[in-house]
Design an enzyme around this catalytic site. Structure first.
Site, PDB file in Angstrom:
ATOM      1  N   SER A  15       0.720  -1.313   0.000  1.00  0.00           N
ATOM      2  CA  SER A  15       0.091   0.061  -0.035  1.00  0.00           C
ATOM      3  C   SER A  15       0.878   1.280  -0.008  1.00  0.00           C
ATOM      4  CB  SER A  15      -1.010  -0.153   1.145  1.00  0.00           C
ATOM      5  OG  SER A  15      -1.975   1.018   1.079  1.00  0.00           O
ATOM      6  N   ASP A  18      -8.801  -3.568  -6.649  1.00  0.00           N
ATOM      7  CA  ASP A  18      -8.377  -3.131  -5.156  1.00  0.00           C
ATOM      8  C   ASP A  18      -9.090  -1.878  -4.854  1.00  0.00           C
ATOM      9  OD1 ASP A  18      -6.904  -2.096  -3.108  1.00  0.00           O
ATOM     10  OD2 ASP A  18      -5.105  -2.934  -3.630  1.00  0.00           O
ATOM     11  N   HIS A  33      -7.216  -5.714  -0.882  1.00  0.00           N
ATOM     12  CA  HIS A  33      -6.314  -4.925  -0.723  1.00  0.00           C
ATOM     13  C   HIS A  33      -5.010  -5.730  -0.242  1.00  0.00           C
ATOM     14  CE1 HIS A  33      -3.956  -1.318  -0.733  1.00  0.00           C
ATOM     15  NE2 HIS A  33      -3.766  -1.393   0.541  1.00  0.00           N
TER      16      HIS A  33
END
Length: 490
Positions: A214, A428, A457
């Site tokens: 991320s 995502d 995610h």
């Protein structure tokens, strides 16, 4: 969320520096500046971590301000799990779980516990976790925010409440400045990348390998831009587009949610017999907005306003919305045209005040392009709300960054040929696929693994095909000859 997803997610740049880039040649352990060199030469005191797990911990001293390395220092909490087979050891593998604001000190132990990191990798690498500056045990920032001020975006945009939005944004910025005077300007991605290089030097390593998730993909990309000769094997999982930091990242997420919503209407229309929301995409869309616009109390409105990205998981969205409709059948649709959701994206579950404080510190201080005029936010949010109604203008509405101290460095321009492996699910909701493709274009030496139809995610540890590509790269250093496609197994 799949059981192996153990990292913090939020969502969730920098170029020529006005302070030293700290990128000496690969043969050198430290820069020439004597005050800075001392940080690279420090000896670490390793001891058992407080959690009693398999890692050992140490504190690494780094300058608060790299432009003044002889000034104040702060401590960065670091953990290490040594390679299980010293004779096969390749080097160190740094990890970051995302955020910004995510604590990474326990990440290596968690990845091993959940069997995400296989033996083939743990045999070859010392696994290195750390809390980034401003986070957890590394000189944490705390703005003293109230529950009402804990947010990861601007509020939903309404002209009649915009002045309240401005006031709240200013208050958050003032609270953060008041409680963290002299520190906020230095809580940036660039400085965290510099900290990583100091940790590398203190460990006695010439290069680092890296697994970033991320926001951690952006941190990794910035490191490769600042210290290309220090970057070994970099895996960037669920990626951000470095060219859109930071406001553009929020706006891209809102736009992509509309793409997911369109896909959901198509999927749900094919299952009208099951969900009863319409047998064409247009009918499903009309049914949704009619349900959403029912008068309060309205569970559909409340759910979607708090979780607009639910549409990435088509099955979950259809079951939830149809179920909420059935559970509350007495509410009649409101008159007039379909309305718009009233709130922006929900906050990260379980996040602390430190998380939010660090999140805004990095987000605001990273970029020198935040607008300062509140009216620009009003105009932008009104247009964004029309184009991307599910996010209701929150991605463009005013937030604390409008009143933050001006960034001390320009936003990083990531443009290099450093090798890296980028992995991303097609659907995502936190870091849309467009972000990964943007990062791939910026890092011209990278390869990309896309999990088609993949939802959620974080990829590593959830898809055998993608895992094989990641583990092969980490253990051999060889990137795929071309970009790869994997199929979702969920």
């Amino acid at each position: 969320m799949r059981s192996k997803r153990i990292f913090l997610t939020v969502v969730l740049g920098v170029a020529a520096a006005s302070v030293p880039l700290l990128a000496p040649s690969a043969a050198s352990a430290a820069p020439a500046d004597a005050a800075l060199s001392a940080y690279f030469d420090q000896r670490l005191d390793w001891h058992s971590c407080d959690d009693g797990g398999p890692a050992e911990c140490a504190d690494v001293e780094v300058p608060l301000d790299y432009g003044r390395p002889g000034g104040k220092s702060i401590s960065i909490a670091v953990s290490r799990i040594k390679a299980s087979e010293p004779s096969e050891r390749h080097g160190v593998l740094f990890m970051n779980p995302g955020g910004p604001g995510g604590e990474g000190l326990t990440l290596p132990a968690m990845m091993l516990e959940k069997n995400v990191i296989p033996d083939s990798v743990s045999r070859r690498f010392d696994l290195i976790g750390f809390d980034p500056r401003g986070v957890g045990r590394s000189a944490p920032v705390d703005c003293g925010l109230t529950d009402q001020e804990l947010s990861l975006s601007g509020p939903a945009y309404r002209p009649e409440t915009f002045e309240e939005d401005v006031s709240r944004a200013r208050t958050v910025a003032e609270k953060c400045q008041g409680k963290n005077s002299g520190v906020l300007a230095h809580i940036t991605t660039r400085n965290t990348a510099r900290d990583m290089d100091v940790i590398r030097g203190a460990l006695g390593e010439k290069k680092i390998s890296y697994l970033g998730i991320s926001y951690g993909t952006y941190l990794g990309a910035v490191f490769t831009q600042m210290f290309p000769e220090r970057a070994d094997r970099f895996v960037l999982d669920s990626a951000m587009n470095p060219g859109r930091v930071w406001r553009g990242v929020f706006q891209d997420r809102a736009q992509d949610t509309e793409r997911a919503f369109t896909r959901w209407t198509q999927w749900t229309a094919q299952r009208h017999a099951t969900y009863g929301l319409g047998d064409t995409p247009d009918e499903v869309r009309e049914s949704f907005w009619a349900l959403f616009n029912r008068p309060a109390p309205n569970p559909v409105h409340d759910f979607v306003s708090g979780f607009p990205t639910v549409f990435y998981d088509v099955d979950k969205a259809a079951k939830t919305i149809a179920g909420l409709n059935t559970a509350d059948p007495t509410n009649a649709p409101a008159s007039g045209t379909p309305g718009k959701p009233a709130a922006g994206p929900s906050a990260a579950s379980g996040a602390t005040g430190n998380f939010y404080s660090a999140y805004w510190s990095v987000t605001c201080a990273d970029s020198d392009s935040w607008p300062r005029d509140p009216e620009q936010y009003s105009r932008d949010a009104a247009l964004d709300k029309q184009k991307n109604p599910l996010f209701a203008g929150s991605a463009s509405n005013i937030n604390a960054c409008a009143f933050w101290p001006k960034a001390t460095e320009p936003t990083t321009t990531v443009d290099n040929t450093t090798g890296a492996l980028i992995v991303n699910n097609e659907w995502d909701s936190q870091t849309p696929l467009v972000g990964a493709t943007g990062l791939h274009k910026a890092m011209k030496g990278s390869r990309m693994v896309t999990v088609h139809d993949g939802v959620g995610h974080g990829v590593y540890g959830t898809n055998p095909c993608a895992d094989d590509a990641v583990n092969t790269y980490l253990t051999t250093g060889r990137l795929p000859e071309k970009n790869l496609s994997c199929r979702s197994t969920g």
